[in-house]
Write a protein that holds these residues in place. Structure first.
Motif, mmCIF file in Angstrom:
data_model
loop_
_atom_site.group_PDB
_atom_site.id
_atom_site.type_symbol
_atom_site.label_atom_id
_atom_site.label_comp_id
_atom_site.label_asym_id
_atom_site.label_seq_id
_atom_site.Cartn_x
_atom_site.Cartn_y
_atom_site.Cartn_z
ATOM 1 N N ILE A 1 -7.929 67.392 -102.604
ATOM 2 C CA ILE A 1 -6.633 66.758 -102.161
ATOM 3 C C ILE A 1 -6.054 65.825 -102.676
ATOM 4 O O ILE A 1 -6.968 64.599 -103.035
ATOM 5 C CB ILE A 1 -6.859 66.791 -100.636
ATOM 6 N N ASP A 2 -5.001 65.696 -103.471
ATOM 7 C CA ASP A 2 -4.533 64.724 -104.193
ATOM 8 C C ASP A 2 -3.612 63.779 -103.212
ATOM 9 O O ASP A 2 -2.329 64.319 -102.852
ATOM 10 C CB ASP A 2 -3.571 65.111 -105.307
ATOM 11 N N GLU A 3 -3.886 62.498 -102.860
ATOM 12 C CA GLU A 3 -3.256 61.731 -102.203
ATOM 13 C C GLU A 3 -2.596 62.131 -100.750
ATOM 14 O O GLU A 3 -1.359 62.111 -100.761
ATOM 15 C CB GLU A 3 -2.009 61.135 -102.952
ATOM 16 N N PRO A 4 -3.406 62.570 -99.998
ATOM 17 C CA PRO A 4 -2.886 62.942 -98.773
ATOM 18 C C PRO A 4 -2.036 62.158 -97.631
ATOM 19 O O PRO A 4 -1.078 62.449 -96.836
ATOM 20 C CB PRO A 4 -4.006 63.433 -98.058
ATOM 21 N N SER A 5 -2.368 60.885 -97.944
ATOM 22 C CA SER A 5 -1.764 59.720 -96.822
ATOM 23 C C SER A 5 -0.443 59.207 -97.912
ATOM 24 O O SER A 5 0.305 58.552 -97.066
ATOM 25 C CB SER A 5 -2.493 58.780 -96.539
ATOM 26 N N LYS A 6 0.034 59.680 -98.868
ATOM 27 C CA LYS A 6 1.079 59.159 -99.626
ATOM 28 C C LYS A 6 2.480 59.215 -98.860
ATOM 29 O O LYS A 6 2.696 60.356 -98.511
ATOM 30 C CB LYS A 6 1.355 59.708 -100.999
ATOM 31 N N GLY A 7 2.961 58.145 -98.643
ATOM 32 C CA GLY A 7 4.377 58.103 -97.941
ATOM 33 C C GLY A 7 4.255 58.402 -96.426
ATOM 34 O O GLY A 7 5.454 58.498 -95.903
ATOM 35 N N LEU A 8 3.278 58.497 -95.912
ATOM 36 C CA LEU A 8 3.194 58.848 -94.377
ATOM 37 C C LEU A 8 2.954 57.493 -93.660
ATOM 38 O O LEU A 8 2.647 56.473 -93.933
ATOM 39 C CB LEU A 8 1.878 59.685 -94.103
ATOM 40 N N ALA A 9 3.764 57.950 -92.315
ATOM 41 C CA ALA A 9 3.621 56.833 -91.355
ATOM 42 C C ALA A 9 2.175 56.479 -90.827
ATOM 43 O O ALA A 9 1.483 57.262 -90.857
ATOM 44 C CB ALA A 9 4.655 57.086 -90.069
ATOM 45 N N PRO A 10 2.151 55.437 -90.386
ATOM 46 C CA PRO A 10 0.575 55.034 -89.995
ATOM 47 C C PRO A 10 0.093 55.925 -88.858
ATOM 48 O O PRO A 10 -1.188 56.300 -89.021
ATOM 49 C CB PRO A 10 0.872 53.620 -89.290
ATOM 50 N N ALA A 11 0.987 56.354 -87.954
ATOM 51 C CA ALA A 11 0.411 57.158 -86.851
ATOM 52 C C ALA A 11 -0.018 58.515 -87.306
ATOM 53 O O ALA A 11 -1.088 59.215 -87.153
ATOM 54 C CB ALA A 11 1.532 57.385 -85.867
ATOM 55 N N ILE A 12 0.699 59.223 -88.521
ATOM 56 C CA ILE A 12 0.311 60.253 -88.950
ATOM 57 C C ILE A 12 -0.734 60.330 -89.984
ATOM 58 O O ILE A 12 -1.696 61.029 -89.909
ATOM 59 C CB ILE A 12 1.351 60.889 -89.884
ATOM 60 N N ILE A 13 -0.972 59.138 -90.622
ATOM 61 C CA ILE A 13 -2.456 58.861 -91.382
ATOM 62 C C ILE A 13 -3.399 58.904 -90.330
ATOM 63 O O ILE A 13 -4.415 59.415 -90.913
ATOM 64 C CB ILE A 13 -2.019 57.564 -92.116
ATOM 65 N N ASN A 14 -3.238 58.248 -89.177
ATOM 66 C CA ASN A 14 -4.437 58.310 -88.304
ATOM 67 C C ASN A 14 -4.755 59.586 -87.980
ATOM 68 O O ASN A 14 -6.180 59.951 -87.762
ATOM 69 C CB ASN A 14 -4.131 57.391 -87.219
ATOM 70 N N ASN A 15 -3.919 60.443 -87.740
ATOM 71 C CA ASN A 15 -4.043 61.764 -87.365
ATOM 72 C C ASN A 15 -4.686 62.600 -88.303
ATOM 73 O O ASN A 15 -5.840 63.334 -88.209
ATOM 74 C CB ASN A 15 -2.708 62.547 -86.820
ATOM 75 N N MET A 16 -4.436 62.402 -89.713
ATOM 76 C CA MET A 16 -4.893 62.967 -90.746
ATOM 77 C C MET A 16 -6.342 62.635 -90.873
ATOM 78 O O MET A 16 -7.148 63.296 -91.381
ATOM 79 C CB MET A 16 -4.032 62.596 -92.111
ATOM 80 N N ILE A 17 -6.563 61.194 -90.749
ATOM 81 C CA ILE A 17 -8.211 60.758 -90.817
ATOM 82 C C ILE A 17 -8.977 61.305 -89.864
ATOM 83 O O ILE A 17 -9.978 61.987 -90.194
ATOM 84 C CB ILE A 17 -8.146 59.004 -90.477
ATOM 85 N N ASP A 18 -8.399 61.453 -88.673
ATOM 86 C CA ASP A 18 -9.186 62.182 -87.574
ATOM 87 C C ASP A 18 -9.419 63.745 -88.037
ATOM 88 O O ASP A 18 -10.684 64.418 -87.787
ATOM 89 C CB ASP A 18 -8.383 62.210 -86.211
#
Length: 241
Positions: free
Chosen positions: A163-180
């Motif tokens: 996966i290439d840069e999955p958190s790029k441009g995402l809001a912090p809440a969405i990044i936390n969801n992605m991390i989980d």
């Protein structure tokens, strides 16, 4: 069985007249999450595209699960159990979320044939995929598109997610969801290789790390060790994590 699911040895890649990768050595341990870090232009995306056969290595070898995949075509590599989410996400904007998922579920001819238990698992990881199931994918927000892109990659069982840069441009809440979600994917036995610029993302998720510069891997080791060594961070990345 090798401890490494994916191994690159001395990989060079040329794109036209440009020599981009200069002997990349990279190991991705089985069942772990490996972060690929580096400054812009270091060769990270080229490395991922070379792994997937989108660009051919001009020298060196790539082994996946003990098999040499250096000369395989991209569909053959995907057939080995490797899924790739590019930085652009590759969403089909004119198709619905359901139709995007169905395209990735190669064993299903209609949505009802997608494995129900797996689909429920994906919906739990990424509720937006279920919420917008019948909506055009092009109408989704950036974070929702990223969730869809990852969901497509895991709609069938995979050994390796690239996966290439999955958190790029995402809001912090969405990044936390992605991390989980990535933490749960790793816990399920999936091996992950991520290019990432979000340092918090890398520190929270990474087991191992490789740092690239000028088309080479210049550092490899435990993510925890790099996260604790500010001097090493500055020398490799030009900043402290």
């Amino acid at each position: 069985m090798s401890v490494n699911l994916l191994e690159l040895s001395g990989v060079h890649t040329h794109i036209g007249a440009y020599h981009i990768l200069h002997g990349v050595d990279l190991q991705v341990p089985r069942g772990q999450l490996t972060m690929l870090l580096g400054r812009n232009g270091a060769g990270k995306t080229t490395t991922l595209r070379t792994i997937m056969g989108l660009w051919q290595a001009s020298q060196g070898s790539i082994r996946f699960d003990g098999q040499d995949i250096t000369r395989l075509a991209t569909p053959q590599i995907a057939g080995q159990g490797v899924a790739y989410v590019p930085e652009t996400m590759g969403i089909f904007a004119d198709l619905t979320v359901k139709e995007n998922m169905l395209l990735a579920a190669r064993r299903a001819r209609r949505a009802g044939e997608i494995d129900d238990a797996r689909l429920k698992w994906i919906f739990r990881l990424f509720p937006a995929v279920q919420k917008f199931w019948n909506h055009p994918a092009g109408k989704l927000s950036g974070g929702q598109k990223q969730m869809l892109a990852v969901s497509r990659a895991i709609v069938e069982p995979r050994q390796l997610l690239v996966i290439d840069e999955p958190s790029k441009g995402l809001a912090p809440a969405i990044i936390n969801n992605m991390i989980d979600a990535f933490a749960e994917l790793k816990a399920s036995g999936v091996t992950l290789l991520l290019v990432e610029q979000n340092i918090n993302f890398a520190k929270r998720l990474g087991d191992t790390v490789a740092v690239m510069d000028n088309g080479r891997v210049v550092h490899a080791g435990a993510m925890r060790e790099l996260a604790q060594d500010e001097e090493l961070q500055r020398s490799l990345l030009g900043l402290a994590l």
